[in-house]
Each structure stands twice: as C-alpha cells, then as structure tokens.
Design a protein around this motif. Sequence first.
Motif, PDB file in Angstrom:
ATOM      1  N   UNK A   1       0.824  -1.213   0.000  1.00  0.00           N
ATOM      2  CA  UNK A   1       0.000   0.000   0.000  1.00  0.00           C
ATOM      3  C   UNK A   1       0.856   1.259   0.000  1.00  0.00           C
ATOM      4  N   UNK A   2       2.069   1.158   0.566  1.00  0.00           N
ATOM      5  CA  UNK A   2       2.982   2.301   0.608  1.00  0.00           C
ATOM      6  C   UNK A   2       3.805   2.433  -0.667  1.00  0.00           C
ATOM      7  N   UNK A   3       3.734   1.428  -1.532  1.00  0.00           N
ATOM      8  CA  UNK A   3       4.569   1.423  -2.748  1.00  0.00           C
ATOM      9  C   UNK A   3       3.724   1.039  -3.969  1.00  0.00           C
ATOM     10  N   UNK A   4       2.813   1.899  -4.374  1.00  0.00           N
ATOM     11  CA  UNK A   4       1.929   1.572  -5.492  1.00  0.00           C
ATOM     12  C   UNK A   4       2.676   1.311  -6.804  1.00  0.00           C
ATOM     13  N   UNK A   5       3.883   1.851  -6.929  1.00  0.00           N
ATOM     14  CA  UNK A   5       4.640   1.629  -8.169  1.00  0.00           C
ATOM     15  C   UNK A   5       5.075   0.175  -8.326  1.00  0.00           C
ATOM     16  N   UNK A   6       5.018  -0.584  -7.232  1.00  0.00           N
ATOM     17  CA  UNK A   6       5.453  -1.982  -7.283  1.00  0.00           C
ATOM     18  C   UNK A   6       4.349  -2.937  -7.736  1.00  0.00           C
ATOM     19  N   UNK A   7       3.098  -2.550  -7.563  1.00  0.00           N
ATOM     20  CA  UNK A   7       1.999  -3.496  -7.776  1.00  0.00           C
ATOM     21  C   UNK A   7       2.003  -4.086  -9.180  1.00  0.00           C
ATOM     22  N   UNK A   8       2.132  -3.249 -10.197  1.00  0.00           N
ATOM     23  CA  UNK A   8       2.068  -3.737 -11.569  1.00  0.00           C
ATOM     24  C   UNK A   8       3.293  -4.551 -11.947  1.00  0.00           C
ATOM     25  N   UNK A   9       4.391  -4.387 -11.208  1.00  0.00           N
ATOM     26  CA  UNK A   9       5.638  -5.071 -11.559  1.00  0.00           C
ATOM     27  C   UNK A   9       5.911  -6.275 -10.674  1.00  0.00           C
ATOM     28  N   UNK A  10       4.979  -6.596  -9.766  1.00  0.00           N
ATOM     29  CA  UNK A  10       5.251  -7.636  -8.778  1.00  0.00           C
ATOM     30  C   UNK A  10       4.178  -8.710  -8.733  1.00  0.00           C
ATOM     31  N   UNK A  11       4.633  -9.897  -8.382  1.00  0.00           N
ATOM     32  CA  UNK A  11       3.738 -11.015  -8.075  1.00  0.00           C
ATOM     33  C   UNK A  11       4.133 -11.523  -6.705  1.00  0.00           C
ATOM     34  N   UNK A  12       3.161 -11.982  -5.942  1.00  0.00           N
ATOM     35  CA  UNK A  12       3.430 -12.473  -4.590  1.00  0.00           C
ATOM     36  C   UNK A  12       3.361 -13.991  -4.569  1.00  0.00           C
ATOM     37  N   UNK A  13       4.379 -14.607  -3.965  1.00  0.00           N
ATOM     38  CA  UNK A  13       4.387 -16.049  -3.734  1.00  0.00           C
ATOM     39  C   UNK A  13       4.332 -16.270  -2.231  1.00  0.00           C
ATOM     40  N   UNK A  14       3.235 -16.852  -1.763  1.00  0.00           N
ATOM     41  CA  UNK A  14       3.052 -17.007  -0.317  1.00  0.00           C
ATOM     42  C   UNK A  14       4.004 -18.053   0.249  1.00  0.00           C
ATOM     43  N   UNK A  15       4.643 -17.698   1.358  1.00  0.00           N
ATOM     44  CA  UNK A  15       5.488 -18.614   2.111  1.00  0.00           C
ATOM     45  C   UNK A  15       5.063 -18.541   3.569  1.00  0.00           C
ATOM     46  N   UNK A  16       4.624 -19.640   4.144  1.00  0.00           N
ATOM     47  CA  UNK A  16       4.118 -19.605   5.517  1.00  0.00           C
ATOM     48  C   UNK A  16       5.195 -19.556   6.601  1.00  0.00           C
ATOM     49  N   UNK A  17       6.457 -19.743   6.214  1.00  0.00           N
ATOM     50  CA  UNK A  17       7.517 -19.876   7.208  1.00  0.00           C
ATOM     51  C   UNK A  17       8.695 -18.966   6.845  1.00  0.00           C
ATOM     52  N   UNK A  18       9.545 -18.700   7.829  1.00  0.00           N
ATOM     53  CA  UNK A  18      10.718 -17.837   7.652  1.00  0.00           C
ATOM     54  C   UNK A  18      11.926 -18.518   8.273  1.00  0.00           C
ATOM     55  N   UNK A  19      13.075 -18.408   7.623  1.00  0.00           N
ATOM     56  CA  UNK A  19      14.331 -18.899   8.190  1.00  0.00           C
ATOM     57  C   UNK A  19      14.824 -17.877   9.209  1.00  0.00           C
ATOM     58  N   UNK A  20      15.008 -18.310  10.435  1.00  0.00           N
ATOM     59  CA  UNK A  20      15.455 -17.403  11.497  1.00  0.00           C
ATOM     60  C   UNK A  20      16.971 -17.249  11.456  1.00  0.00           C
ATOM     61  N   UNK A  21      17.456 -16.175  12.025  1.00  0.00           N
ATOM     62  CA  UNK A  21      18.901 -15.925  12.060  1.00  0.00           C
ATOM     63  C   UNK A  21      19.630 -16.992  12.856  1.00  0.00           C
ATOM     64  N   UNK A  22      18.919 -17.630  13.790  1.00  0.00           N
ATOM     65  CA  UNK A  22      19.540 -18.640  14.651  1.00  0.00           C
ATOM     66  C   UNK A  22      19.425 -20.054  14.087  1.00  0.00           C
TER      67      UNK A  22
END
Length: 349
Positions: free
Chosen positions: A51-72
Amino acid sequence: MGLSPRIAVDAMGGDEGLAVMLAGVALARRQHDGMRFLLVGDEAQIKAGLDKHPNLRAASEILHAPDVVAATDKPSQAIRRARSTSMGLAINAVKAGDAGAAVSSGNTGALMAMAKLALRTMPGIDRPALAALLPTLGDNDMVMLDLGANTECDAQNLIQFAVMGAAYARTVIELEQPRVALLNIGTEDLKGTDEIKDAAAALRSAQNVPMNFTGFIEGDRLSRGEVDVVVCDGFSGNIALKTAEGTARFVGDLLKRAFRSSLRSKIGFLISRPATELLRHHLDPNNHNGAVFLGLNGLVVKSHGGANEVGVANAIGVAAKMVRNDLTRRITEDLDHFKAHWGAEVHKS
C-alpha cells in the motif's frame, strides 16, 4: 530473461524486516527500468506493505510462504523447511526458471546451503565461492572471493575462483580485462603455500581468458585500487573482510570521538563536514551491498542482514545486472577457454 529480469526477493529475511525490504525493492524499481519482482513471504503482510509502494503493484507477483528462516537456524534445519520458507521458495523459483536471480538478506549459512543443494554447481566448478564488492581508492570497486564458503582450497579451486571472479568483474563492474591477483603473505614467487604457488603458475600461463593476472597481493594493498579481483580461500578471505570492516568502523568512531573532544574540534568538524560525509558514503556497506554465490546453476545474491533500503536496492541491482549480462554463460565460456589451454586440470574432480 531479456531486458526485463525478474528477481525473486525473500521479503521476510533480514534484520530490518519487511518494510525495509519492500522499500528497497521499490527503490530498485525506480532505478532500473523494466525490472519485475516475485515477492516471497507472508502474502497478507506483503499486500499490506505494498500500500505504501503503489509503483510496485504492476511489476510484482506475490508467492506465499508460511515460514521464515530465522537468524539462529542451522543450515540443516533450514534445508528441511526449504519448501515452506520464503528463502527456500525464492531459491526454488530460480531453479524452476520463474526468476532470473534470488535476493535474500537472511541467514547466510542457510542461504548458502539451500542454494548449493537446490541449484548444484556448474559443470567445471568443484565448489561455489562467495564474492563481494569492496571499496578502494581506485576508479572502481574490487571483487574479492572466496569470503567464507570454503575454508580450505586447493590450486584448482583458486584457479576456478579467479575465472569466476574475472567474469563477475566484467559483468558487474564492466571491465574488459580485469586485473586479478592472489592474496598472499608476500609478492615474491617463493612466498605462500604450494596451492597458491601452483595456482599462480597456471594463471600466469593462461591464454585466451579475459583477465590480466598480476601475481600476488598482500593484505595491506587491498584497498589501493591496484587490482580488480582478489582471490583467496574462504578462511583468509573472511578474516580479511571482517578486518577491513572493523577498521572502517574504527576510523569512523575515532573521528567522531576526536570531533567531540573540544569546542575547537566541533568547529573543525563543521568546516570539514563535506569531506567526512564523502568518507562516510565511501565506507558505507550499503553502497557496496550484494555478495554473490558464484559457480551455481543459478544466481543468488546475499544482502547484508542490516542493510537499509539503499543497500537492498543495490543488491537487487547487482542481481539484475548479472541476469541481463548472462553471467553464468560467461563463466562457462571462460572456463572452456582456460581448459583448452590448461587441459583437464581445471575440470578434474
């Protein structure tokens, strides 16, 4: 990929969070025409952040990832969750051909392990190497590799690193004939380990390879701008890199302390501020951000975990440049040229 590279971005990696990653992607979009993105991470959070970067919407696709690799997380833990994490899915997008390169600010060990497992090494390359751009007093940054992927290397590894580093310098710094040197404890031919001396002998005799091998370089000359590519094992390279970064912080902190020591010093700081700002800009790691795993069947860029939006944008810019200039093909061609002269030694397993 043509002139419109698609970059897979691990939107959830890094110390600064999703907001900085998206701000960096948006800045890269403004800096580079035609760039497209695959934003990998929590779909709801990414949509809200866009929402803060409308210029990205037309150039981007979202791939959902339910998990994140932690630093630890240990690399072995991250590998087991590769199909559910934003980092793992970004790398897999490169493997599947859905993106030309992947960029992540996450856990370096996990990124290296997952990239190597998913993408495998290129034909003719025994081990991938971590390469980065470092500031110098010369006209351009310097490529240095390996910076930690391989603690021990034989002559064959060092030769391959030199070929890859030269191809990277031609691609990203746009040098036709990069000057290449081996990091050593002296510049004389008799100095160094057998591995370094054997690699030097092979590189001196190399023909039809777009590089200028200049011999050995010592650690105190790295920042002088005398060479464009410095090659070493990962143990030495990581120590040299951390020492350089620590020295830069030391100089910066020392200047701050000196300028705060008295009223006269504070006045002196105001007078010399343009010079100190130039120094700060030159030493800011965000302006040289984007380490690359060279030697894989795909392009993966590691951004500093603490990078700001400028640093993230620079890492993405490095990725886009490699895609547009087909770095993997260049490395393959240079290895073939070297093999034609040096025989099967370079490709020997």
